[in-house]
Write an enzyme that holds these catalytic residues in place. Structure first.
Site, PDB file in Angstrom:
ATOM      1  N   HIS A   8      17.111  48.823  16.990  1.00 28.97           N
ATOM      2  CA  HIS A   8      18.031  49.819  17.548  1.00 28.97           C
ATOM      3  C   HIS A   8      17.274  50.656  18.580  1.00 28.97           C
ATOM      4  O   HIS A   8      16.133  51.062  18.330  1.00 28.97           O
ATOM      5  CB  HIS A   8      18.558  50.708  16.410  1.00 28.97           C
ATOM      6  CG  HIS A   8      19.614  51.653  16.863  1.00 28.97           C
ATOM      7  ND1 HIS A   8      20.920  51.252  17.072  1.00 28.97           N
ATOM      8  CD2 HIS A   8      19.564  52.970  17.179  1.00 28.97           C
ATOM      9  CE1 HIS A   8      21.628  52.292  17.493  1.00 28.97           C
ATOM     10  NE2 HIS A   8      20.825  53.341  17.562  1.00 28.97           N
ATOM     11  N   ASP A  28      23.278  50.549  11.290  1.00 33.53           N
ATOM     12  CA  ASP A  28      21.976  51.189  11.584  1.00 33.53           C
ATOM     13  C   ASP A  28      21.429  52.049  10.448  1.00 33.53           C
ATOM     14  O   ASP A  28      20.652  52.974  10.700  1.00 33.53           O
ATOM     15  CB  ASP A  28      22.076  52.066  12.849  1.00 33.53           C
ATOM     16  CG  ASP A  28      22.697  51.315  14.015  1.00 33.53           C
ATOM     17  OD1 ASP A  28      22.342  50.143  14.215  1.00 33.53           O
ATOM     18  OD2 ASP A  28      23.540  51.908  14.716  1.00 33.53           O
ATOM     19  N   LYS A  77      36.136  33.468  14.434  1.00 30.62           N
ATOM     20  CA  LYS A  77      35.845  34.684  13.662  1.00 30.62           C
ATOM     21  C   LYS A  77      36.064  34.481  12.166  1.00 30.62           C
ATOM     22  O   LYS A  77      35.296  34.984  11.338  1.00 30.62           O
ATOM     23  CB  LYS A  77      36.719  35.832  14.150  1.00 30.62           C
ATOM     24  CG  LYS A  77      35.956  36.769  15.051  1.00 30.62           C
ATOM     25  CD  LYS A  77      36.710  38.062  15.247  1.00 30.62           C
ATOM     26  CE  LYS A  77      35.808  39.019  16.011  1.00 30.62           C
ATOM     27  NZ  LYS A  77      36.446  40.122  16.603  1.00 30.62           N
ATOM     28  N   ASN A 118      15.495  40.794  23.996  1.00 26.58           N
ATOM     29  CA  ASN A 118      14.672  40.865  22.776  1.00 26.58           C
ATOM     30  C   ASN A 118      14.399  39.472  22.211  1.00 26.58           C
ATOM     31  O   ASN A 118      13.288  39.173  21.783  1.00 26.58           O
ATOM     32  CB  ASN A 118      15.348  41.745  21.721  1.00 26.58           C
ATOM     33  CG  ASN A 118      15.070  43.209  21.969  1.00 26.58           C
ATOM     34  OD1 ASN A 118      13.953  43.681  21.788  1.00 26.58           O
ATOM     35  ND2 ASN A 118      16.065  43.938  22.423  1.00 26.58           N
ATOM     36  N   GLU A 145      11.029  48.146  22.690  1.00 24.10           N
ATOM     37  CA  GLU A 145      11.687  47.143  21.836  1.00 24.10           C
ATOM     38  C   GLU A 145      10.962  45.804  21.945  1.00 24.10           C
ATOM     39  O   GLU A 145      10.667  45.152  20.938  1.00 24.10           O
ATOM     40  CB  GLU A 145      13.152  46.960  22.263  1.00 24.10           C
ATOM     41  CG  GLU A 145      14.004  48.177  22.037  1.00 24.10           C
ATOM     42  CD  GLU A 145      15.468  47.900  22.349  1.00 24.10           C
ATOM     43  OE1 GLU A 145      15.988  46.867  21.923  1.00 24.10           O
ATOM     44  OE2 GLU A 145      16.087  48.720  23.043  1.00 24.10           O
TER      45      GLU A 145
HETATM   46  C1  GRF Z   1      19.007  46.144  22.457  1.00 20.76           C
HETATM   47  O1  GRF Z   1      18.975  47.358  23.140  1.00 20.76           O
HETATM   48  C2  GRF Z   1      18.901  46.377  20.982  1.00 20.76           C
HETATM   49  O2  GRF Z   1      18.253  47.555  20.673  1.00 20.76           O
HETATM   50  C3  GRF Z   1      20.322  46.439  20.533  1.00 20.76           C
HETATM   51  O3  GRF Z   1      21.021  45.564  21.362  1.00 20.76           O
HETATM   52  C4  GRF Z   1      20.342  45.432  22.598  1.00 20.76           C
HETATM   53  C5  GRF Z   1      20.191  43.982  22.870  1.00 20.76           C
HETATM   54  O4  GRF Z   1      19.607  43.755  24.120  1.00 20.76           O
HETATM   55  N1  GRF Z   1      20.461  46.143  19.131  1.00 20.76           N
HETATM   56  P1  GRF Z   1      19.051  42.341  24.478  1.00 20.76           P
HETATM   57  O5  GRF Z   1      20.233  41.379  24.378  1.00 20.76           O
HETATM   58  O6  GRF Z   1      17.985  42.003  23.498  1.00 20.76           O
HETATM   59  O7  GRF Z   1      18.537  42.424  25.884  1.00 20.76           O
END
Ligand code: GRF
Length: 210
Positions: A109, A150, A65, A19, A179
């Site tokens: 999500h 979420d 952390k 993403n 996404e």
């Molecule tokens: C995605 O499926 C997103 O929906 C979720 O975490 C995943 C991340 O995937 N929040 P990437 O690292 O972006 O490939």
């Protein structure tokens, strides 16, 4: 006036970063006035590092952390970040942090929230549950982040038919494409909203009549 809408990405663990990649490529391809200030990672072996380097995005390792939020807040303020983009970030942010960045943190999500969200609903678990329930549709949701997993206000969703798909893996594959399509566009829209508020500031006090 600011020339750029400044964003920063947060990921954790061994994030794959697809993403992140789709957003930064979209920004660059469309020459958007959006500046990706940095990407936070929490492990030095996260595959997303390679993607950051390929896209010339500065990555910063915050592995401690205890000081995570403190260090992050400092970086966000140093770089004047307007929007925090979660992309595979699995930790919960504290109410104090969320309060400081209210309405400025988004997440994506891989399901049609509010269904298939919440604690423990991540990765293939989501698609597995969707498949087992014989859902006819799935999709992706972009939402603001609040104290619950979420559960923040949904900004945008896209729904796709999945009744022809034969496994959770096939659903995951099709949903990921969605996404990659919607996350960049939502960020673009938030940037335009940000610029329009700079041009036409909304008065907080009522204009006195007469
Ligand atoms: C995605 O499926 C997103 O929906 C979720 O975490 C995943 C991340 O995937 N929040 P990437 O690292 O972006 O490939």
């Amino acid at each position: 006036m600011n020339e750029y809408f400044n964003i920063a990405f947060l990921t954790s663990g061994k994030s794959r970063g697809s993403n992140f990649d789709s957003v930064v490529k979209y920004i660059s391809k469309n020459r958007l006035p959006i500046s990706t200030k940095f990407l936070i990672i929490t492990r030095p072996d996260a595959p997303i590092i390679q993607r950051a380097e390929n896209n010339n995005v500065k990555w910063i390792l915050l592995s401690d952390k205890n000081n995570f939020e403190h260090d992050l807040l400092e970086l966000l303020s140093q770089h004047n970040v307007h929007l925090v983009v979660l992309a595979g970030f699995m930790r919960k942010l504290s109410p104090n942090f969320l309060d400081k960045f209210k309405g400025k943190i988004i997440n994506i999500h891989p399901a049609l929230l509010p269904k298939y969200g919440g604690k423990g609903m991540y990765g293939m678990r989501v698609h597995q549950a969707v498949f087992e329930n014989h859902e006819k549709f799935s999709g992706a949701s972009v939402h603001f982040v609040n104290e619950e997993y979420d559960a923040g206000k949904i900004i945008f969703q896209k729904k796709i038919p999945i009744d022809h798909l034969k496994s959770p893996e096939e659903i995951a594959h099709e949903v990921l494409k969605i996404e990659h399509e919607i996350y960049p566009k939502v960020i673009e829209q938030l940037a335009y909203q940000f610029f329009s508020k700079l041009v036409y500031p909304v008065e907080s006090e009522a204009i006195p009549s007469g």
